[in-house]
Design a protein around this motif. Structure first.
Motif, PDB file in Angstrom:
ATOM      1  N   ASN A  40      54.230 -28.076  -4.356  1.00 24.31           N
ATOM      2  CA  ASN A  40      53.694 -26.761  -4.707  1.00 24.31           C
ATOM      3  C   ASN A  40      52.199 -26.680  -4.426  1.00 24.31           C
ATOM      4  O   ASN A  40      51.699 -25.659  -3.930  1.00 24.31           O
ATOM      5  N   VAL A 167      48.180 -21.352 -11.632  1.00 28.50           N
ATOM      6  CA  VAL A 167      49.389 -21.503 -10.813  1.00 28.50           C
ATOM      7  C   VAL A 167      50.237 -22.553 -11.536  1.00 28.50           C
ATOM      8  O   VAL A 167      50.126 -23.765 -11.301  1.00 28.50           O
ATOM      9  N   GLY A 168      51.064 -22.088 -12.452  1.00 29.11           N
ATOM     10  CA  GLY A 168      51.686 -22.937 -13.451  1.00 29.11           C
ATOM     11  C   GLY A 168      52.473 -24.116 -12.925  1.00 29.11           C
ATOM     12  O   GLY A 168      52.392 -25.227 -13.461  1.00 29.11           O
ATOM     13  N   ASP A 169      53.264 -23.902 -11.870  1.00 28.98           N
ATOM     14  CA  ASP A 169      54.089 -24.993 -11.347  1.00 28.98           C
ATOM     15  C   ASP A 169      53.366 -25.806 -10.285  1.00 28.98           C
ATOM     16  O   ASP A 169      53.980 -26.614  -9.586  1.00 28.98           O
ATOM     17  N   THR A 193      49.297 -16.371 -15.802  1.00 33.20           N
ATOM     18  CA  THR A 193      49.996 -17.455 -15.121  1.00 33.20           C
ATOM     19  C   THR A 193      50.905 -16.876 -14.050  1.00 33.20           C
ATOM     20  O   THR A 193      51.521 -15.825 -14.245  1.00 33.20           O
ATOM     21  N   LYS A 195      53.716 -18.180 -10.680  1.00 37.53           N
ATOM     22  CA  LYS A 195      54.441 -19.276 -10.036  1.00 37.53           C
ATOM     23  C   LYS A 195      54.107 -19.306  -8.546  1.00 37.53           C
ATOM     24  O   LYS A 195      53.749 -18.282  -7.959  1.00 37.53           O
ATOM     25  N   THR A 196      54.250 -20.478  -7.973  1.00 38.08           N
ATOM     26  CA  THR A 196      53.915 -20.650  -6.559  1.00 38.08           C
ATOM     27  C   THR A 196      54.662 -19.650  -5.678  1.00 38.08           C
ATOM     28  O   THR A 196      54.077 -19.023  -4.798  1.00 38.08           O
ATOM     29  N   ARG A 197      55.953 -19.509  -5.889  1.00 44.88           N
ATOM     30  CA  ARG A 197      56.745 -18.629  -5.026  1.00 44.88           C
ATOM     31  C   ARG A 197      56.260 -17.188  -5.074  1.00 44.88           C
ATOM     32  O   ARG A 197      56.329 -16.468  -4.076  1.00 44.88           O
ATOM     33  N   ASP A 198      55.774 -16.754  -6.241  1.00 43.87           N
ATOM     34  CA  ASP A 198      55.266 -15.385  -6.367  1.00 43.87           C
ATOM     35  C   ASP A 198      53.889 -15.250  -5.728  1.00 43.87           C
ATOM     36  O   ASP A 198      53.572 -14.218  -5.127  1.00 43.87           O
TER      37      ASP A 198
END
Length: 210
Positions: A40, A167-169, A193, A195-198
């Motif tokens: 990630n 970027v939490g993950d 927060t 997520k990477t994908r978002d």
């Protein structure tokens, strides 16, 4: 030299201590789920460079019997960071008590790397000077460890009234229980927060200089 106003980009990415020993399974400070976190982190960095988002990186110079209990000699930055976490036009600053910075630092370089001697990057005068004078809409924060350098960095950013997105993950922790953030800090309106994908779906354009 006097640091020129650095408000030419609306967002920057702060890459905290993405160093090899946090991702090696035989290390006594290996984070949880190192492969997923590393993937990630590298995806976020690739996104940042593709979208011309300036990357600020920190690298802690661990010393014998440091706060992690890690016996680790200081090493050169290029050999200590994860592969593929440096790219483009990069400038590195040693950990010293100096405060000098080049004019147009953010405008000139794709990535700025700061050595540091403790968890807290704001203990380094150059880093503190840059972040205290940086005028951006948002700072994206990732790296490790969550219960040490990330929390110290987040606290410093909020003290300087920056708006922060975690970027939490792409944040590694050594221990889930110890890795819980101070809820008063995280619940601040200045922190969100993602997520990477978002994040990868987003395009962050350049902002006009102030």
């Amino acid at each position: 030299m006097i640091l020129k106003n650095t408000a030419c980009k609306s967002r920057i990415l702060l890459d905290v201590d993405t160093q090899r020993h946090f991702f090696q399974k035989d290390s006594n400070v290996c984070i949880r789920n190192p492969e997923r976190i590393r993937n990630n982190i590298q995806r976020v960095l690739t996104w940042a460079w593709d979208h011309h988002v300036t990357v600020l990186s920190t690298v802690q110079l661990h010393r014998p019997q440091d706060s992690l209990g890690l016996i680790h000699q200081a090493s050169y930055l290029s050999s200590d960071k994860l592969a593929a976490t440096e790219s483009g036009k990069v400038i590195q600053f040693q950990a010293t008590d100096a405060t000098d910075l080049p004019i147009d630092l953010i405008e000139t370089y794709d990535q700025v790397v700061f050595q540091k001697r403790t968890f807290d990057p704001f203990a380094e005068p150059r880093f503190d000077r840059l972040l205290s004078n940086l005028n951006v809409d948002e700072i994206l924060l990732m790296g490790c460890p969550k219960e040490g350098a990330i929390l110290a960095t987040l606290s410093g950013l909020l003290t300087r009234q920056h708006s922060v997105t975690l970027v939490g993950d792409a944040i590694g922790t050594l221990n889930n229980e110890l890795g819980q953030f101070n809820r008063e800090r995280v619940d601040s309106k200045a922190v969100r927060t993602i997520k990477t994908r978002d994040l990868l779906k987003q395009h962050y354009p350049l902002a006009h200089a102030v």
